[in-house]
Structure formats: C-alpha cells, structure tokens
Design a protein around this motif. Structure first.
Motif, mmCIF file in Angstrom:
data_model
loop_
_atom_site.group_PDB
_atom_site.id
_atom_site.type_symbol
_atom_site.label_atom_id
_atom_site.label_comp_id
_atom_site.label_asym_id
_atom_site.label_seq_id
_atom_site.Cartn_x
_atom_site.Cartn_y
_atom_site.Cartn_z
ATOM 1 N N SER A 198 -2.113 0.909 -10.072
ATOM 2 C CA SER A 198 -1.997 -0.392 -9.249
ATOM 3 C C SER A 198 -1.619 -1.483 -9.959
ATOM 4 C CB SER A 198 -3.161 -0.717 -8.334
ATOM 5 O OG SER A 198 -3.098 -2.166 -7.886
ATOM 6 N N TYR B 212 -2.284 6.278 0.847
ATOM 7 C CA TYR B 212 -2.879 5.391 1.853
ATOM 8 C C TYR B 212 -3.015 5.692 3.195
ATOM 9 C CZ TYR B 212 -4.573 0.652 3.460
ATOM 10 O OH TYR B 212 -5.368 -0.352 3.870
ATOM 11 N N ASN C 222 0.773 -1.543 0.153
ATOM 12 C CA ASN C 222 0.073 0.220 0.075
ATOM 13 C C ASN C 222 0.777 1.251 -0.128
ATOM 14 O OD1 ASN C 222 -2.632 -1.310 0.499
ATOM 15 N ND2 ASN C 222 -2.072 -1.830 2.246
ATOM 16 N N ASP D 34 -3.191 -0.950 -2.244
ATOM 17 C CA ASP D 34 -3.915 0.144 -2.887
ATOM 18 C C ASP D 34 -3.165 1.390 -2.644
ATOM 19 O OD1 ASP D 34 -6.591 -1.198 -3.653
ATOM 20 O OD2 ASP D 34 -6.448 -1.849 -1.753
ATOM 21 N N TRP E 241 -6.942 6.222 -0.926
ATOM 22 C CA TRP E 241 -7.463 5.284 -0.064
ATOM 23 C C TRP E 241 -7.555 5.622 1.066
ATOM 24 C CZ3 TRP E 241 -9.568 0.261 -1.449
ATOM 25 C CH2 TRP E 241 -9.980 -0.342 -0.205
ATOM 26 N N THR F 290 -6.053 -3.027 -8.658
ATOM 27 C CA THR F 290 -6.902 -2.356 -7.267
ATOM 28 C C THR F 290 -6.704 -0.746 -7.404
ATOM 29 O OG1 THR F 290 -4.793 -2.665 -5.895
ATOM 30 C CG2 THR F 290 -6.502 -4.385 -5.971
ATOM 31 N N LEU F 291 -6.867 -0.152 -6.444
ATOM 32 C CA LEU F 291 -7.064 1.458 -6.435
ATOM 33 C C LEU F 291 -5.457 2.020 -6.522
ATOM 34 C CD1 LEU F 291 -9.372 3.709 -6.168
ATOM 35 C CD2 LEU F 291 -8.063 3.819 -3.920
#
Length: 281
Positions: free
Chosen positions: A232, A213, A178, A209, A241, A236-237
C-alpha cells in the motif's frame, strides 16, 4: 468470419449488434490500433447481443478496448489475444475489456498489458454478468484511478454476478483506492491456482486497501491462491481485505493459499466473526 484485418488511427470503432435474435460472430487475426471513438462511450470494438469468439487478435493504443454487452445466456469467448496500452478514463470502466448486461465472457491465454481506467484498469464485470478468466491469462501493469487495477467487478444490485479466476496472474497492477489486483463488490467469486504479486493500492492516498479487496460477497472461495509482495503506497493493508459490511451474510472459504510479505498485513477480515459471517477452509 473476419481474417487478417487491420484497423488503425481512425475516428470510428467496430460495432456488432444483433437486434432481435442473437447473431454469431467469429473474428480471427484482427488488429485494431490507435483508434479514438466519436464520443466518450465508444470503444475500439463493441459486441451487443451476439455470441461467438475472437482469437489471435490485438487491440492496442485505443481510448478503450473491447466491450461485450450481451443479455443473460449469451456467451462470448476471447482467446490468445493481446489488449495493450488502452485507456478508458473518459469511458470510466474497463481499459482492456468490459462485460455488461448479464451475458458471459470467457477469456483464456490472453494478455492485458498497460491498460487503465477509472474503475477496472484491465477488465470490468458489471451487473448480473459472468466473467471467467483462465488458462494463463496475464494482467500486467494495469491501473485504475479508483478501484480494481487488474479486475473490477460490481454486481450493481443484480444479485447474480459470478467471477471465476483460474490459473491467471496479476502482476504490478495499481489502484488509486482499493484492490490493486482484484476489487469485487457483491456476487460470487471463485479464485484459484493464481498469483497476485507486486501490486500497489492506495496510490491516491485515500486509505485504500488490498491487492485483493472483497466487499459484501455472499460466497467466495480462494484456493491455491498466492498473494505476495504487494504493498500500500500509504501504509494501509497490501494483502487480502475481506469487507463484509452492508447487511450481506458472507461465507469465505480459504484453502491452501499463501499470503506473504504484503506491506501493512497479509489478511484482514474484521467483521467475519460477527452476525453469522464466517471464514473457513
């Protein structure tokens, strides 16, 4: 006060400690290059309970960069310095720089380039410390095996960590999990007038993500922050996040920001409307 010092390719590192009362250190025009410490916890330079500043200096190609281990209320400033090609995979934290112990680290007009670590490829902030990056600091091509390619911040239960990021750029940073640019767990955050772009998270394929983050923050403020063209590696994002799980009441304020063209989504905060958590401007 040290000037025009070069330390290269040795087995030791620079260690400055004030054991009883805080001492003062001024370093200018110093270079440390190619150093490997005597054990896995060593850094090219370590400062303990010492206030002062380092200017116009370079630490490069070392096992790990610089560590500040100051008690609360002790301030150290790093200005116009270059931290390049330092890796802390044995040391685990902060390939370029680490602040720990509750003190304050101010960095301005510094470049942190090609630095890597388990957590926090560029900079790590731990415990109740305060990190202030400002005035055109650049984190470029920094990478973390797990979280926080550019900056990793973890309050570690201290309840008093503060991270301030102002007028900086995080570019082309990577995280195996992340936060390719920034990963922060708890503490407070002020992130303004900055750019996070062209980063990649989840390079280790663990469903990581976010270029930014944020986890369990009691308060965070994002103002005039630009997060663009991040991705990503596994779909994913790639943007911002906001993860507020863990029983912490969270308030996130977002004002005049641009989140655009991030793979998998620009902004995600699935829990912000539950249990009193909120997002505002």
């Amino acid at each position: 006060k040290k000037s025009n010092i070069a330390i290269a390719s040795n087995e030791d590192h620079v260690y400055v400690s004030s054991q009883n009362l805080p001492g003062t250190l001024t370093v200018d025009d110093m270079e440390i290059s190619g150093c490997t410490g005597p054990n896995s916890l060593s850094r090219a330079m370590t400062v303990v309970n010492t206030v002062g500043k380092m200017t116009d200096s370079t630490i490069k190609k070392c096992d790990a960069g610089m560590g500040i281990d100051n008690a609360a209320g002790l301030e150290f400033t790093v200005a116009d310095c270059l931290l390049k090609d330092n890796e802390s995979f044995d040391n685990a934290l902060g390939g370029g720089m680490t602040i720990n112990g509750g003190g304050e680290l101010n960095m301005k007009t510094c470049k942190i380039v090609n630095c890597g670590g388990e957590y926090g490829g560029g900079v790590s902030c731990l415990g109740g410390s305060m990190l202030d990056l400002r005035q055109d600091c650049l984190l470029l091509n920094c990478y973390a095996r797990f979280d926080g390619g550019g900056v990793f911040a973890d309050d570690q239960g201290a309840g008093s960590m503060t991270v301030k990021l102002s007028s900086i750029q995080m570019k082309k940073c990577e995280a195996g999990d992340n936060g390719s640019g920034l990963y922060q767990d708890s503490g407070e955050l002020q992130f303004r007038k900055s750019k996070v772009n062209k980063g990649t998270c989840d390079t280790a394929n663990v469903s990581g993500d976010g270029a930014v983050y944020l986890k369990r923050l009691p308060f965070g403020k994002l103002r005039k922050l630009t997060v663009t063209n991040n991705d990503s590696a596994h779909g994913t994002l790639g943007g911002v996040w906001l993860n507020v799980q863990g029983g912490v009441m969270t308030e996130i304020r977002i004002q005049d920001c641009t989140f655009n063209n991030n793979g998998g989504g620009n902004l995600y905060g699935p829990y912000l409307d539950k249990g009193g958590n909120n997002i505002g401007n």
